[in-house]
Design a protein around this motif. Sequence first.
Motif, PDB file in Angstrom:
ATOM      1  N   ARG B 178      36.350  22.157  51.620  1.00 18.91           N
ATOM      2  CA  ARG B 178      37.387  22.409  50.621  1.00 18.91           C
ATOM      3  C   ARG B 178      37.903  23.839  50.672  1.00 18.91           C
ATOM      4  NH1 ARG B 178      36.722  21.508  44.496  1.00 18.91           N
ATOM      5  NH2 ARG B 178      35.617  23.404  45.004  1.00 18.91           N
ATOM      6  N   MET B 179      37.016  24.769  51.007  1.00 15.52           N
ATOM      7  CA  MET B 179      37.384  26.190  50.927  1.00 15.52           C
ATOM      8  C   MET B 179      37.828  26.799  52.258  1.00 15.52           C
ATOM      9  SD  MET B 179      37.659  27.613  48.113  1.00 15.52           S
ATOM     10  CE  MET B 179      37.632  29.345  48.589  1.00 15.52           C
ATOM     11  N   ALA B 180      37.600  26.099  53.379  1.00 12.21           N
ATOM     12  CA  ALA B 180      37.859  26.724  54.683  1.00 12.21           C
ATOM     13  C   ALA B 180      39.315  27.171  54.820  1.00 12.21           C
ATOM     14  CB  ALA B 180      37.479  25.768  55.809  1.00 12.21           C
ATOM     15  N   LEU B 181      40.260  26.258  54.536  1.00 13.06           N
ATOM     16  CA  LEU B 181      41.674  26.650  54.675  1.00 13.06           C
ATOM     17  C   LEU B 181      42.065  27.754  53.699  1.00 13.06           C
ATOM     18  CD1 LEU B 181      43.779  23.460  55.489  1.00 13.06           C
ATOM     19  CD2 LEU B 181      43.517  25.515  56.855  1.00 13.06           C
ATOM     20  N   PRO B 182      41.728  27.604  52.386  1.00 17.09           N
ATOM     21  CA  PRO B 182      42.043  28.716  51.474  1.00 17.09           C
ATOM     22  C   PRO B 182      41.415  30.042  51.914  1.00 17.09           C
ATOM     23  CG  PRO B 182      41.450  26.769  50.226  1.00 17.09           C
ATOM     24  CD  PRO B 182      41.222  26.439  51.665  1.00 17.09           C
ATOM     25  N   SER B 183      40.223  29.993  52.492  1.00 13.74           N
ATOM     26  CA  SER B 183      39.595  31.239  52.949  1.00 13.74           C
ATOM     27  C   SER B 183      40.463  31.916  54.004  1.00 13.74           C
ATOM     28  CB  SER B 183      38.215  30.974  53.558  1.00 13.74           C
ATOM     29  OG  SER B 183      37.390  30.325  52.636  1.00 13.74           O
ATOM     30  N   ILE B 184      41.021  31.115  54.907  1.00 15.36           N
ATOM     31  CA  ILE B 184      41.873  31.682  55.952  1.00 15.36           C
ATOM     32  C   ILE B 184      43.155  32.242  55.327  1.00 15.36           C
ATOM     33  CG2 ILE B 184      43.211  31.125  58.021  1.00 15.36           C
ATOM     34  CD1 ILE B 184      41.070  29.114  58.769  1.00 15.36           C
ATOM     35  N   VAL B 185      43.687  31.529  54.318  1.00 17.22           N
ATOM     36  CA  VAL B 185      44.906  32.008  53.648  1.00 17.22           C
ATOM     37  C   VAL B 185      44.652  33.364  52.989  1.00 17.22           C
ATOM     38  CG1 VAL B 185      46.536  31.528  51.782  1.00 17.22           C
ATOM     39  CG2 VAL B 185      45.835  29.693  53.338  1.00 17.22           C
ATOM     40  N   ILE B 186      43.464  33.516  52.381  1.00 14.22           N
ATOM     41  CA  ILE B 186      43.145  34.784  51.695  1.00 14.22           C
ATOM     42  C   ILE B 186      43.184  35.953  52.692  1.00 14.22           C
ATOM     43  CG2 ILE B 186      41.280  36.066  50.538  1.00 14.22           C
ATOM     44  CD1 ILE B 186      40.528  33.387  49.194  1.00 14.22           C
ATOM     45  N   ILE B 187      42.657  35.722  53.891  1.00 14.34           N
ATOM     46  CA  ILE B 187      42.690  36.797  54.898  1.00 14.34           C
ATOM     47  C   ILE B 187      44.145  37.182  55.184  1.00 14.34           C
ATOM     48  CG2 ILE B 187      41.995  37.496  57.222  1.00 14.34           C
ATOM     49  CD1 ILE B 187      39.819  35.393  57.097  1.00 14.34           C
ATOM     50  N   GLY B 188      45.016  36.152  55.265  1.00 15.35           N
ATOM     51  CA  GLY B 188      46.437  36.422  55.500  1.00 15.35           C
ATOM     52  C   GLY B 188      47.034  37.237  54.361  1.00 15.35           C
ATOM     53  N   LEU B 189      46.621  36.936  53.133  1.00 16.18           N
ATOM     54  CA  LEU B 189      47.155  37.663  51.973  1.00 16.18           C
ATOM     55  C   LEU B 189      46.740  39.126  52.011  1.00 16.18           C
ATOM     56  CD1 LEU B 189      46.714  35.220  48.974  1.00 16.18           C
ATOM     57  CD2 LEU B 189      48.778  35.839  50.226  1.00 16.18           C
ATOM     58  N   TRP B 190      45.557  39.370  52.520  1.00 21.04           N
ATOM     59  CA  TRP B 190      45.082  40.755  52.639  1.00 21.04           C
ATOM     60  C   TRP B 190      46.047  41.542  53.526  1.00 21.04           C
ATOM     61  CZ3 TRP B 190      41.896  43.488  56.577  1.00 21.04           C
ATOM     62  CH2 TRP B 190      41.343  44.661  56.078  1.00 21.04           C
ATOM     63  N   GLY B 191      46.701  40.847  54.450  1.00 19.96           N
ATOM     64  CA  GLY B 191      47.633  41.539  55.351  1.00 19.96           C
ATOM     65  C   GLY B 191      49.086  41.258  55.034  1.00 19.96           C
ATOM     66  N   CYS B 192      49.428  41.099  53.754  1.00 24.06           N
ATOM     67  CA  CYS B 192      50.819  40.759  53.438  1.00 24.06           C
ATOM     68  C   CYS B 192      51.690  42.012  53.317  1.00 24.06           C
ATOM     69  CB  CYS B 192      50.914  39.916  52.186  1.00 24.06           C
ATOM     70  SG  CYS B 192      50.624  40.851  50.704  1.00 24.06           S
ATOM     71  N   GLY B 193      51.175  43.155  53.775  1.00 29.27           N
ATOM     72  CA  GLY B 193      51.917  44.409  53.663  1.00 29.27           C
ATOM     73  C   GLY B 193      53.250  44.412  54.378  1.00 29.27           C
ATOM     74  N   ALA B 194      53.354  43.645  55.483  1.00 23.99           N
ATOM     75  CA  ALA B 194      54.622  43.608  56.213  1.00 23.99           C
ATOM     76  C   ALA B 194      55.689  42.946  55.348  1.00 23.99           C
ATOM     77  CB  ALA B 194      54.451  42.856  57.519  1.00 23.99           C
ATOM     78  N   THR B 195      55.318  41.830  54.718  1.00 21.90           N
ATOM     79  CA  THR B 195      56.227  41.149  53.800  1.00 21.90           C
ATOM     80  C   THR B 195      56.633  42.091  52.669  1.00 21.90           C
ATOM     81  OG1 THR B 195      54.987  39.160  54.288  1.00 21.90           O
ATOM     82  CG2 THR B 195      56.482  39.059  52.422  1.00 21.90           C
ATOM     83  N   MET B 196      55.648  42.804  52.147  1.00 20.43           N
ATOM     84  CA  MET B 196      55.914  43.766  51.073  1.00 20.43           C
ATOM     85  C   MET B 196      56.959  44.799  51.507  1.00 20.43           C
ATOM     86  SD  MET B 196      53.268  46.611  49.617  1.00 20.43           S
ATOM     87  CE  MET B 196      53.416  47.680  51.052  1.00 20.43           C
ATOM     88  N   MET B 197      56.794  45.343  52.724  1.00 21.83           N
ATOM     89  CA  MET B 197      57.727  46.373  53.183  1.00 21.83           C
ATOM     90  C   MET B 197      59.144  45.836  53.305  1.00 21.83           C
ATOM     91  SD  MET B 197      56.298  49.204  53.327  1.00 21.83           S
ATOM     92  CE  MET B 197      57.800  49.963  53.933  1.00 21.83           C
ATOM     93  N   ILE B 198      59.281  44.596  53.800  1.00 22.68           N
ATOM     94  CA  ILE B 198      60.619  44.038  53.969  1.00 22.68           C
ATOM     95  C   ILE B 198      61.273  43.809  52.606  1.00 22.68           C
ATOM     96  CG2 ILE B 198      61.897  42.046  54.852  1.00 22.68           C
ATOM     97  CD1 ILE B 198      59.933  41.940  57.175  1.00 22.68           C
ATOM     98  N   PHE B 199      60.502  43.304  51.644  1.00 24.71           N
ATOM     99  CA  PHE B 199      61.046  43.127  50.294  1.00 24.71           C
ATOM    100  C   PHE B 199      61.393  44.479  49.657  1.00 24.71           C
ATOM    101  CE2 PHE B 199      59.026  38.781  49.882  1.00 24.71           C
ATOM    102  CZ  PHE B 199      60.233  38.130  49.812  1.00 24.71           C
ATOM    103  N   LEU B 200      60.532  45.451  49.893  1.00 20.78           N
ATOM    104  CA  LEU B 200      60.756  46.778  49.321  1.00 20.78           C
ATOM    105  C   LEU B 200      62.082  47.354  49.824  1.00 20.78           C
ATOM    106  CD1 LEU B 200      59.224  48.530  47.386  1.00 20.78           C
ATOM    107  CD2 LEU B 200      57.953  49.500  49.279  1.00 20.78           C
ATOM    108  N   ALA B 201      62.319  47.180  51.133  1.00 18.70           N
ATOM    109  CA  ALA B 201      63.589  47.643  51.696  1.00 18.70           C
ATOM    110  C   ALA B 201      64.748  46.919  51.023  1.00 18.70           C
ATOM    111  CB  ALA B 201      63.611  47.399  53.198  1.00 18.70           C
ATOM    112  N   GLY B 202      64.562  45.632  50.755  1.00 23.60           N
ATOM    113  CA  GLY B 202      65.606  44.856  50.086  1.00 23.60           C
ATOM    114  C   GLY B 202      65.833  45.333  48.666  1.00 23.60           C
ATOM    115  N   LEU B 203      64.747  45.591  47.952  1.00 24.98           N
ATOM    116  CA  LEU B 203      64.862  46.044  46.562  1.00 24.98           C
ATOM    117  C   LEU B 203      65.628  47.363  46.486  1.00 24.98           C
ATOM    118  CD1 LEU B 203      61.288  45.335  45.151  1.00 24.98           C
ATOM    119  CD2 LEU B 203      63.418  44.251  44.453  1.00 24.98           C
TER     120      LEU B 203
END
Lengths: 290, 324
Positions: B178-203
């Motif tokens: 049950r947790m394996a896929l969400p665990s992998i997603v959490i690791i991806g969230l830890w690295g969401c800084g690129a998405t953050m930067m693109i939104f920040l530029a947009g803001l």
Amino acid sequence: MTSPRRTDLGVPLAVSRTAWYLLCAVLSVFMLLPLFWMITIALKGNGDILQFPPSFLPKEIHLENFVVGPAQINFYQMLGNTLIVTVLATVGSVLSSMLVGYGLARIPFPGRKVWFYLFTASMFLPPIVGIIPLLRLYVTLGVADTWVPLIAPAWLANPVFIFLARQYFSAIPYSLDEAAKIDGAGYLRTFFTVMLPLTRPLWMTMAILAFQATWNDYLNPLIFLTTESRFVLSLGMASFSGQFAGVATTQYNYYMATNLLYMLPPLLLFFLAQRYFMDGLSALGTTASK
Amino acid sequence: MATESATVASVRQQHAIVPLSRRKWWRRRRRDIGAGYAFIAPAIIGFTVLVAYPIVFSAYHAFTDWNGLTPAVWSGWHNFQYLFTQDPTFWPSIKATAIYTLLAVPSTLLVGLGLAVLLNRALAGARWFRTIFFLPVVLPAVAVLTLWKYLYDPQYGLANQLLTALHLPTSLWLGSTRMALPSIVIIGLWGCGATMMIFLAGLQTVPAELHEAARIDGAGPIRSFCHVTMPMLTPILLLQVVLQINQAFQAFTQVQLLTNGGPDNTTNMLMYKIYADGFQNFSKFPQLGYATAEVWILFMLILVVTALTVRTSSLWVYADNTRD
């Protein structure tokens, strides 16, 4: 006495600021905790690692992990391999993409729009589509299991970089080209003497992104390399961790110390060139959406 | 023909500074064509070798029985037939890919946007926090994933220790169906800084006057975000959705390093299955023809989902007609 300034929500400004700092600090802890944990493991001794429940801080500092760990996987040989591959691929993708971007933006020739759309569209082709055919091609050419598959494609220009370069070059005034032309410079000369100095932020950004991407790449080396003496670090680190898959063993301190060394070059680059890094991403986001 | 004459017109325009005789004009034009193609030659070769050749090659080999060593034998639709009807891991891999995409894409966008909004304030220290949140993005995937594998270790990992310290139930993480896929997603969230930067530029491209105007009209910060900021961000959001879907469909390194598709195929995403079938399952002998057929299914899935996203985007992407 004046009343304290308030935000739009009617909360005093000081309160809103404090809340903001608190929230950012908590999030920062979440972001940094895994790294901090990694560093403490890298400093722990063998006995410390097996202790249960594990202590947060190492009882004594074991700096020899940084010597013993790398020695287990031929770290320095792979570091050399990785540096060669990364530097050659970076130079190649930046230089070729800049030339293509310049050609598309500043030389009037029929068909350039069509080519631009084709190159841009190929951004969206998943790399996996290429891997099996390319493997076959490299085998036929006798260069499978060498660094050629990791370096040569970079010299054939990168679609994302072409896109960025074209947008950037298009914004430079044409009077500069005219001036260079009057001075007798051809396109190549104009490119190197006028355009490259002008576009320094662009190609610095590209170089950093390309370095990062090659250093961090795992899928391509995994498919194209089989001889261990030619491995790059991403493969070496993966096989290192593979030896201890699943269970926490006495070796994790060695592993984490080596992992830190592997992360060091991209980290140093990031701290030295932060601005270019973030600017590159921002540029991609804002120009692509226009 | 229409584009051809448009190019000719633009060429004329650019060289209109000095009036040229017809012959000189043609000579210069030939030189431009030669130079232009010389400059874009790397990309033309790249397009041919890295894009066109693989597409043609795969289109053929998907219909063959081919192990990479002996010549390919035409087998018609057999690979696809076997995939859809007999392969026991095909449908689980489609399911895993779909669940992963549905979990990873919205959460990455939400967290990335949230962080961007949070950091879009001119307070001292904002730069520092931005650097900290971005930091995980620059770390190599292999380093990050093996680090998280250790964090998720049921006995020695930090994750369960924190949960224990907070008196919360612990988890098997990557070892739990049950947790394996969400665990992998959490690791991806830890690295969401690129998405953050693109939104920040947009803001930062949203004009302050618009917020000013909204405030004068009596809008609070939440209404002004929904009615001023969000519409201006939608073009960037569309780009992000497309990029994130692409990334999620191609998630591979995570699976290969963390779970090898397990437990019970819950993380056996299509990309990993392609790798396993084509390069790894030596018990079956590497089946490159079969893997190529799977590559086409993945490619088609990405194409269809991206096309659907872009097609429906006219409903929610705000187009500013005054911008050129």
